[in-house]
Scaffold this motif. Structure first.
Motif, PDB file in Angstrom:
ATOM      1  N   ALA A  63       0.829  -1.210   0.000  1.00 30.52           N
ATOM      2  CA  ALA A  63       0.000   0.000   0.000  1.00 30.52           C
ATOM      3  C   ALA A  63       0.861   1.256   0.000  1.00 30.52           C
ATOM      4  O   ALA A  63       0.552   2.238  -0.692  1.00 30.52           O
ATOM      5  CB  ALA A  63      -0.924  -0.007   1.219  1.00 30.52           C
ATOM      6  N   THR A  64       1.945   1.238   0.767  1.00 28.74           N
ATOM      7  CA  THR A  64       2.844   2.389   0.806  1.00 28.74           C
ATOM      8  C   THR A  64       3.515   2.591  -0.538  1.00 28.74           C
ATOM      9  O   THR A  64       3.673   3.727  -1.014  1.00 28.74           O
ATOM     10  CB  THR A  64       3.908   2.194   1.905  1.00 28.74           C
ATOM     11  N   ALA A  65       3.917   1.497  -1.178  1.00 29.65           N
ATOM     12  CA  ALA A  65       4.532   1.582  -2.499  1.00 29.65           C
ATOM     13  C   ALA A  65       3.561   2.177  -3.521  1.00 29.65           C
ATOM     14  O   ALA A  65       3.961   2.958  -4.399  1.00 29.65           O
ATOM     15  CB  ALA A  65       4.996   0.203  -2.947  1.00 29.65           C
ATOM     16  N   VAL A  66       2.292   1.821  -3.409  1.00 29.99           N
ATOM     17  CA  VAL A  66       1.272   2.388  -4.304  1.00 29.99           C
ATOM     18  C   VAL A  66       1.170   3.897  -4.105  1.00 29.99           C
ATOM     19  O   VAL A  66       1.090   4.671  -5.073  1.00 29.99           O
ATOM     20  CB  VAL A  66      -0.095   1.716  -4.060  1.00 29.99           C
ATOM     21  N   ALA A  67       1.180   4.329  -2.846  1.00 27.63           N
ATOM     22  CA  ALA A  67       1.085   5.762  -2.553  1.00 27.63           C
ATOM     23  C   ALA A  67       2.281   6.520  -3.135  1.00 27.63           C
ATOM     24  O   ALA A  67       2.128   7.591  -3.739  1.00 27.63           O
ATOM     25  CB  ALA A  67       1.003   5.978  -1.047  1.00 27.63           C
ATOM     26  N   PHE A  68       3.486   5.975  -2.971  1.00 27.74           N
ATOM     27  CA  PHE A  68       4.675   6.618  -3.522  1.00 27.74           C
ATOM     28  C   PHE A  68       4.635   6.628  -5.052  1.00 27.74           C
ATOM     29  O   PHE A  68       5.072   7.594  -5.697  1.00 27.74           O
ATOM     30  CB  PHE A  68       5.942   5.916  -3.042  1.00 27.74           C
ATOM     31  N   THR A  69       4.119   5.567  -5.642  1.00 31.77           N
ATOM     32  CA  THR A  69       4.042   5.488  -7.102  1.00 31.77           C
ATOM     33  C   THR A  69       3.121   6.565  -7.657  1.00 31.77           C
ATOM     34  O   THR A  69       3.445   7.225  -8.659  1.00 31.77           O
ATOM     35  CB  THR A  69       3.539   4.101  -7.539  1.00 31.77           C
ATOM     36  N   SER A  70       1.985   6.784  -7.019  1.00 29.61           N
ATOM     37  CA  SER A  70       1.059   7.811  -7.496  1.00 29.61           C
ATOM     38  C   SER A  70       1.689   9.196  -7.414  1.00 29.61           C
ATOM     39  O   SER A  70       1.530  10.019  -8.321  1.00 29.61           O
ATOM     40  CB  SER A  70      -0.245   7.768  -6.686  1.00 29.61           C
ATOM     41  N   THR A  71       2.435   9.461  -6.346  1.00 32.01           N
ATOM     42  CA  THR A  71       3.092  10.759  -6.195  1.00 32.01           C
ATOM     43  C   THR A  71       4.182  10.949  -7.248  1.00 32.01           C
ATOM     44  O   THR A  71       4.348  12.039  -7.808  1.00 32.01           O
ATOM     45  CB  THR A  71       3.704  10.894  -4.791  1.00 32.01           C
ATOM     46  N   SER A  72       4.913   9.877  -7.548  1.00 28.72           N
ATOM     47  CA  SER A  72       5.986   9.972  -8.549  1.00 28.72           C
ATOM     48  C   SER A  72       5.441  10.215  -9.949  1.00 28.72           C
ATOM     49  O   SER A  72       6.166  10.666 -10.840  1.00 28.72           O
ATOM     50  CB  SER A  72       6.823   8.686  -8.542  1.00 28.72           C
ATOM     51  N   GLN A  73       4.166   9.935 -10.160  1.00 25.99           N
ATOM     52  CA  GLN A  73       3.547  10.143 -11.464  1.00 25.99           C
ATOM     53  C   GLN A  73       2.990  11.560 -11.631  1.00 25.99           C
ATOM     54  O   GLN A  73       2.301  11.855 -12.601  1.00 25.99           O
ATOM     55  CB  GLN A  73       2.442   9.116 -11.688  1.00 25.99           C
ATOM     56  N   GLY A  74       3.290  12.402 -10.652  1.00 27.60           N
ATOM     57  CA  GLY A  74       2.870  13.798 -10.738  1.00 27.60           C
ATOM     58  C   GLY A  74       1.525  14.104 -10.123  1.00 27.60           C
ATOM     59  O   GLY A  74       1.047  15.243 -10.203  1.00 27.60           O
TER      60      GLY A  74
END
Length: 289
Positions: free
Chosen positions: A42-53
Motif C-alpha cells: 500500500a505504501t509503495a502504491v502511494a509513492f508510485t502515485s506521487t511519482s507520477q505527478g
C-alpha cells in the motif's frame, strides 16, 4: 442490520481483544507477516502515485487499501493491538504476560513481512541493484532519510518529534480498528476504516509498521541510513509513541465506554461486571489489526 450501534462497539472491541489473545504464536507470526507485507504494498502504491505527478493527497486516498485488506482478512497489526490488548489487560480479561507475548510475536511478524517486501521492492526497482533508484524508489529513499537522519539532526527533540507524530498516528489507526467494528459487511468495514487511516497518512504521521518497509527499502536502495539510526531515531520512539497513542486515546476510552454501558444495563442486585463466560468468539473480521 449491517450497522453495529455505538453502545455495542466498546463491548465488541474488548471481546475481539480477548479472542486475539488466544491466537497461537504461529498464527500471530503468519498474520503479522502478511500485514507487514500488505502495508508495504500500500505504501509503495502511494509513492508510485506521487511519482507520477499526482498530488500527494491521492496517495493518501490510495494507502488505506492495505489496512482494508488487513481488516477484511482478520490479520494482525501490532499498532491496532496496542489499543486492544492493554485495555483487555486493564479490564482483567487478558494477563500481562499473555498480552506482552502476543504483541511481541505480532511485532516480529510485521517486521519480517515489511523487511521481506522491502527487499523484493528494492530488487525490482533497481533491477537487482544494476540501476539507481528512480521515480517512486527515489521517493522511498528520500523518505527513509527524512524519517531517520532528519530526526538525528534535531537531537533529543527529534526523538520527541517522532514519538509525538507516532502518538497522533496511532490515535487514527486504532480509530480505524474501531470504525471497522461498526459494520458487519465487507464494504461497510472498508468504508469505515478508510476514513481515519486516510487522515493519518495525509498528515504525514509516523506508523511503526509502515516504517518497517520504508526505511529498510530506502537503505537497500542507497539511503545513507545505518541500522542504528533506523532503530534509535525512528523505530523505537515511533513504536513507543504508537503504543501510547493507541492505548491512551482509543483503548482507555473504549474501556470506559464499556464500563459505563455495563453499569447502565446491569440488573439491580447483580454485579455490573460480566464474567468470563460473557465473552464469545467474535466474527473473524473483528479480530484484525
Amino acid at each position: 442490520m449491517d450497522y453495529i450501534k455505538p453502545s455495542e462497539v466498546a463491548e465488541t472491541f474488548l471481546i475481539a481483544a480477548v479472542a486475539k489473545s488466544k491466537l497461537p504464536a504461529g498464527q500471530l507470526l503468519l498474520r503479522g507477516f502478511l500485514s507487514g507485507a500488505l502495508l508495504g504494498f500500500a505504501t509503495a502504491v502511494a509513492f508510485t502515485s506521487t511519482s507520477q505527478g499526482l498530488p500527494p493527497i491521492v496517495g493518501a486516498i490510495l494507502f488505506p487499501v492495505g489496512f482494508a485488506m488487513i481488516i477484511v482478512l482478520g490479520l494482525e497489526l501490532v499498532t491496532g493491538s496496542f489499543a486492544m490488548l492493554p485495555a483487555a489487560t486493564l479490564a482483567g480479561k487478558v494477563g500481562p504476560l499473555t498480552a506482552t507475548t502476543n504483541l511481541t510475536w505480532v511485532f516480529l511478524g510485521n517486521l519480517l513481512g515489511g523487511c521481506f517486501f522491502a527487499w523484493l521492492y528494492a530488487a525490482v526497482q533497481t533491477q537487482f541493484h544494476h540501476v539507481p533508484a528512480a521515480g517512486p524508489a527515489a521517493l522511498v529513499v528520500a523518505a527513509a532519510q527524512a524519517k531517520t537522519v532528519a530526526y538525528h539532526k534535531l537531537g533529543a527533540a527529534g526523538i520527541g518529534l517522532a514519538a509525538v507524530k507516532a502518538i497522533l498516528c496511532n490515535w487514527m489507526v486504532c480509530m480505524g480498528v474501531v470504525m471497522g467494528i461498526t459494520s458487519r459487511s465487507t464494504l461497510g468495514k472498508i468504508a469505515a476504516c478508510w476514513l481515519p487511516v486516510f487522515t493519518f497518512f495525509t498528515l504525514g504521521y509516523e506508523h511503526s509498521v509502515v516504517n518497517m518497509f520504508v526505511i529498510p527499502a530506502g537503505m537497500l536502495m542507497g539511503a545513507p541510513v545505518s541500522i542504528r539510526e533506523w532503530w534509535i531515531w525512528n523505530q523505537i520512539p515511533v513504536t513507543i509513541g504508537n503504543l501510547l497513542g493507541g492505548f491512551l486515546f482509543v483503548g482507555l476510552p473504549m474501556l470506559w465506554l464499556r464500563s459505563e454501558q455495563v453499569q447502565r444495563v446491569a440488573p439491580a442486585g447483580q454485579s455490573a461486571e460480566p464474567g468470563p463466560e460473557t465473552f464469545i468468539d467474535p466474527q473473524p473480521s473483528a479480530v484484525e489489526a
